[in-house]
Design a protein around this motif. Structure first.
Motif, PDB file in Angstrom:
ATOM      1  N   LYS A   1       0.814  -1.220   0.000  1.00 17.11           N
ATOM      2  CA  LYS A   1       0.000   0.000   0.000  1.00 17.11           C
ATOM      3  C   LYS A   1       0.849   1.273   0.000  1.00 17.11           C
ATOM      4  CE  LYS A   1      -4.076  -2.025   0.554  1.00 17.11           C
ATOM      5  NZ  LYS A   1      -5.155  -1.914  -0.421  1.00 17.11           N
ATOM      6  N   GLY A   2       2.170   1.120   0.103  1.00 19.60           N
ATOM      7  CA  GLY A   2       3.053   2.286   0.102  1.00 19.60           C
ATOM      8  C   GLY A   2       3.120   3.004   1.430  1.00 19.60           C
ATOM      9  N   ARG A   3       2.657   2.347   2.493  1.00 17.47           N
ATOM     10  CA  ARG A   3       2.660   2.967   3.823  1.00 17.47           C
ATOM     11  C   ARG A   3       3.915   2.637   4.622  1.00 17.47           C
ATOM     12  NH1 ARG A   3      -3.010   0.253   4.705  1.00 17.47           N
ATOM     13  NH2 ARG A   3      -4.317   1.488   3.318  1.00 17.47           N
ATOM     14  N   GLN A   4       4.714   1.721   4.092  1.00 17.99           N
ATOM     15  CA  GLN A   4       5.953   1.330   4.765  1.00 17.99           C
ATOM     16  C   GLN A   4       7.039   1.240   3.694  1.00 17.99           C
ATOM     17  OE1 GLN A   4       7.246  -2.843   6.546  1.00 17.99           O
ATOM     18  NE2 GLN A   4       5.668  -1.960   7.843  1.00 17.99           N
ATOM     19  N   SER A   5       8.210   1.740   4.032  1.00 13.74           N
ATOM     20  CA  SER A   5       9.293   1.733   3.036  1.00 13.74           C
ATOM     21  C   SER A   5       9.758   0.300   2.762  1.00 13.74           C
ATOM     22  CB  SER A   5      10.475   2.580   3.521  1.00 13.74           C
ATOM     23  OG  SER A   5      10.986   2.054   4.730  1.00 13.74           O
ATOM     24  N   ILE A   6      10.173   0.075   1.521  1.00 12.07           N
ATOM     25  CA  ILE A   6      10.642  -1.252   1.108  1.00 12.07           C
ATOM     26  C   ILE A   6      12.164  -1.265   1.136  1.00 12.07           C
ATOM     27  CG2 ILE A   6      10.710  -2.918  -0.788  1.00 12.07           C
ATOM     28  CD1 ILE A   6       7.986  -1.787  -1.694  1.00 12.07           C
ATOM     29  N   ASP A   7      12.713  -2.268   1.827  1.00 15.35           N
ATOM     30  CA  ASP A   7      14.162  -2.386   1.958  1.00 15.35           C
ATOM     31  C   ASP A   7      14.607  -3.685   1.297  1.00 15.35           C
ATOM     32  OD1 ASP A   7      16.791  -2.388   2.676  1.00 15.35           O
ATOM     33  OD2 ASP A   7      16.461  -2.724   4.822  1.00 15.35           O
ATOM     34  N   TYR A   8      15.427  -3.571   0.247  1.00 12.57           N
ATOM     35  CA  TYR A   8      15.935  -4.762  -0.437  1.00 12.57           C
ATOM     36  C   TYR A   8      17.311  -5.173   0.099  1.00 12.57           C
ATOM     37  CZ  TYR A   8      12.206  -3.700  -3.771  1.00 12.57           C
ATOM     38  OH  TYR A   8      10.984  -3.438  -4.349  1.00 12.57           O
ATOM     39  N   PHE A   9      17.799  -4.474   1.112  1.00 10.69           N
ATOM     40  CA  PHE A   9      19.063  -4.776   1.790  1.00 10.69           C
ATOM     41  C   PHE A   9      20.297  -4.479   0.932  1.00 10.69           C
ATOM     42  CE2 PHE A   9      15.806  -7.827   3.226  1.00 10.69           C
ATOM     43  CZ  PHE A   9      15.595  -7.321   4.490  1.00 10.69           C
ATOM     44  N   HIS A  10      20.203  -4.739  -0.365  1.00 10.51           N
ATOM     45  CA  HIS A  10      21.296  -4.454  -1.297  1.00 10.51           C
ATOM     46  C   HIS A  10      20.702  -4.419  -2.704  1.00 10.51           C
ATOM     47  CE1 HIS A  10      24.983  -4.907  -3.658  1.00 10.51           C
ATOM     48  NE2 HIS A  10      25.657  -4.555  -2.578  1.00 10.51           N
TER      49      HIS A  10
END
Length: 251
Positions: A105-114
């Motif tokens: 929903k775009g309410r939390q940032s997405i972290d791909y770690f690298h």
């Protein structure tokens, strides 16, 4: 004894799909669509899922699943694949499901770690959902072979401390050899170890998601034929007939 073991699942829903197709062709002899060739991008099929109108839809019928679908509002096949893997006590209790929804929903940032892990984790918004993702991360960051990654997956599933200590060292050394930061490698190893107990086999859930999508598509576009097929398959269960009849009337 060296024999290969095969599991064959008998799914009533495959019979329902087959029967629905026969009914559609009876109503329209010129209709000759092959459901196996359906593109997974039909808005009407996803509308069925978004509205949790999923009575008679494979794997998505329970009240708990309906609530989850209404919150998630899936609009792509990857969401359907993920929701089937996530709707289990472990992921629901761990907060993984809520993270997945909030990120979609775009309410939390997405972290791909690298950046190198983006392709692997993008389909699940950075949440490690599948066993295959654990294997991919170990290959990309830790330099594991495919066979070695499968051994790691199995070791994590069995939670053998001695084996895990060995794999931690392999991951560290492999990452350093490939030029990755040791802290990143160990952070990812800890995450993989944590998610391994919840990880699901994507190849299994993806196959189920295809049937879920096909039944949603049929309900969206050929409601009468699909519900008739569903009712026909459950004639000996009056409770189910009543539920399906009410749903057919509502649709």
């Amino acid at each position: 004894v060296g024999l290969v073991k095969f599991d064959f699942l008998g799914l009533r829903n495959l019979t329902i799909i087959d029967l629905a197709v026969k009914y559609i062709r009876r109503l329209d002899p010129d209709w000759n669509l092959n459901l196996d060739e359906l593109a997974f991008d039909d808005p009407a099929a996803y509308e069925v899922l978004k509205k949790a109108n999923t009575t008679a839809i494979f794997q998505l019928e329970s009240e708990g699943m309906k609530k989850l679908l209404a919150k998630l509002e899936p609009d792509r096949i990857e969401d359907v694949i993920a929701v089937l893997a996530l709707y289990r006590p472990g992921p629901l209790g761990s907060g993984m499901v809520e993270d997945f929804i909030q990120r979609k929903k775009g309410r939390q940032s997405i972290d791909y770690f690298h950046p190198d892990l983006k392709a692997c984790l993008e389909p699940t918004y950075g949440v490690i959902v599948y066993q295959e993702q654990v294997m991919q991360i170990s290959q990309i960051i830790g330099g594991y072979t495919l066979g070695g990654a499968d051994l790691l997956r199995r070791a994590m599933g069995k939670k053998k401390a001695e084996e895990m200590a060995k794999h931690r060292d392999i991951m560290r050394e492999g990452a350093l050899k490939k030029g990755y930061d040791e802290k990143l490698a160990m952070h990812l190893f800890d995450l993989m170890e944590k998610f391994a107990e919840y990880g699901f086999n994507k190849s299994h859930t993806a196959a189920y998601a295809v049937i879920s999508y096909q039944t949603a598509w049929l309900k969206a576009h050929h409601t009468a034929a699909f519900m008739a097929a569903t009712l026909s398959s459950d004639l000996d269960d009056t409770d189910s007939v009543h539920i399906f009849y009410d749903d057919a009337v509502a649709n």
